[in-house]
Write an enzyme that holds these catalytic residues in place. Structure first.
Site, mmCIF file in Angstrom:
data_model
loop_
_atom_site.group_PDB
_atom_site.id
_atom_site.type_symbol
_atom_site.label_atom_id
_atom_site.label_comp_id
_atom_site.label_asym_id
_atom_site.label_seq_id
_atom_site.Cartn_x
_atom_site.Cartn_y
_atom_site.Cartn_z
ATOM 1 C CG ASP A 13 9.878 4.343 1.215
ATOM 2 O OD1 ASP A 13 9.185 5.323 0.894
ATOM 3 O OD2 ASP A 13 10.729 4.383 2.123
ATOM 4 N N GLY A 14 9.730 5.193 -1.905
ATOM 5 C CA GLY A 14 10.647 5.923 -2.789
ATOM 6 C C GLY A 14 9.975 6.660 -3.929
ATOM 7 N NE ARG A 26 5.981 13.551 -1.351
ATOM 8 C CZ ARG A 26 6.837 12.648 -0.888
ATOM 9 N NH1 ARG A 26 8.129 12.850 -0.979
ATOM 10 N NH2 ARG A 26 6.409 11.550 -0.302
ATOM 11 C CG HIS A 30 2.505 9.010 -4.901
ATOM 12 N ND1 HIS A 30 3.282 8.192 -4.101
ATOM 13 C CD2 HIS A 30 2.390 10.186 -4.219
ATOM 14 C CE1 HIS A 30 3.612 8.850 -2.991
ATOM 15 N NE2 HIS A 30 3.090 10.055 -3.044
ATOM 16 C CB SER A 58 0.963 3.550 6.732
ATOM 17 O OG SER A 58 1.293 4.886 7.026
ATOM 18 C CG ASP A 60 1.465 6.476 11.475
ATOM 19 O OD1 ASP A 60 0.573 6.890 12.240
ATOM 20 O OD2 ASP A 60 2.293 5.594 11.801
ATOM 21 C CG LEU A 124 -1.407 -12.772 -7.007
ATOM 22 C CD1 LEU A 124 -0.244 -13.340 -6.174
ATOM 23 C CD2 LEU A 124 -0.873 -11.677 -7.935
ATOM 24 N NE ARG A 180 10.901 1.223 3.895
ATOM 25 C CZ ARG A 180 10.181 1.817 4.821
ATOM 26 N NH1 ARG A 180 9.798 1.156 5.886
ATOM 27 N NH2 ARG A 180 9.834 3.080 4.715
ATOM 28 C CG LEU A 187 9.498 -4.427 9.916
ATOM 29 C CD1 LEU A 187 9.090 -5.450 10.967
ATOM 30 C CD2 LEU A 187 9.510 -5.084 8.540
ATOM 31 C CD GLU A 199 14.792 -15.518 5.767
ATOM 32 O OE1 GLU A 199 15.746 -14.721 5.712
ATOM 33 O OE2 GLU A 199 14.693 -16.412 6.626
#
Ligand code: FPP
Length: 234
Positions: A13-14, A26, A30, A58, A60, A124, A180, A187, A199
């Site tokens: 985020d951010g 913006r 990204h 997401s 949304d 990974l 985050r 979340l 955690e």
């Protein structure tokens, strides 16, 4: 599912605020965020991380302005075209998790190709979540329970169904550490079931500024915590 290494999940985020603070659109944030993705993927295996799940879009996020959605999908396209060779070389297997039915056809094709090209990676497992919703996964798994059995499935079976609802081709272990960035502490519909005993580490750092050193710091903080899984200490 047990594995020897850590499963780290990140809510990146951010990006938008990072760009706005610099007087830039913006989308520039990204783009800088995509560079952070590369840095973090490169650093992860050295920190004992064997599964890394990144929240890129997401369900949304479709409600964002169309131009921003377009810019994000351009970045996903570029990533899916350019990165697989490097990922395969460094033993990284890429999976895209989330709904596929609303993605543009060309993106779906790029995903299939990228997943195929990196399928042999064993250092990974990089999972990038695009059009992902944990709540939709839960609803889909519940519907499947009703269709398939009529009785409640076990936790293990339900977890597999949750994954399959979001196109996870193989079950991933539960999340050990969720990070985050960007200062918010929530979340946002990400891996709700899988984070039952994760955690949580929240940092004010905006995603484009998130470094390998800060990832190492978060893993260090995780290692210093006592995980009791509902039991008593000791
Ligand atoms: C949240 O920041 C970030 C996103 C919705 C997009 C995440 C995408 C990337 C990191 C770039 C590309 C990823 C890949 C895998 C190539 P925000 O826009 O909500 O930031 P804000 O809270 O400051 O507005």
């Amino acid at each position: 599912m047990k594995q020897s290494g850590l499963h780290v999940a990140i809510i990146m985020d951010g990006n938008g605020r990072w760009a706005t603070q610099r007087g830039r659109p913006r989308a520039v944030g990204h783009r800088a965020g995509a560079d952070s993705v590369r840095r973090v993927v490169e650093a992860a295996p050295g920190l004992g991380i064997t599964t890394l799940t990144l929240y890129a879009f997401s369900s949304d996020n479709w409600a964002r302005p169309p131009l921003e959605v377009q810019a994000l999908f351009q970045l996903f396209r570029r990533y899916l075209k350019r990165e697989p060779a490097e990922l395969a070389q460094s033993g990284v297997r890429l999976s895209i998790i989330g709904r596929r039915d609303r993605l543009p056809d060309d993106v779906r094709r790029l995903i299939a190709l990228a997943e195929r090209r990196t399928a042999a990676g064993s250092r990974l497992h990089l999972r990038v979540a695009i059009d992902y919703s944990a709540r939709d996964a839960i609803v889909a798994a519940a519907a499947r329970a009703r269709r398939e059995r009529g009785t409640a499935p076990t936790r293990e079976v339900f977890a597999r169904w949750l994954g399959e609802a979001m196109n996870c081709t193989e079950p991933a272990p539960d999340v050990d550490l969720l990070i985050r960035t960007g200062g918010e502490q929530r979340l946002s519909d990400f891996l709700l079931w899988e984070c039952a005993y994760a955690e949580l580490v929240f940092t004010r750092t905006m995603w484009p500024d998130f470094s390998a050193a800060e990832l190492a710091e978060a893993v260090g903080e995780f290692q210093g915590r006592e995980r009791r899984f509902g039991r008593v200490a000791g």
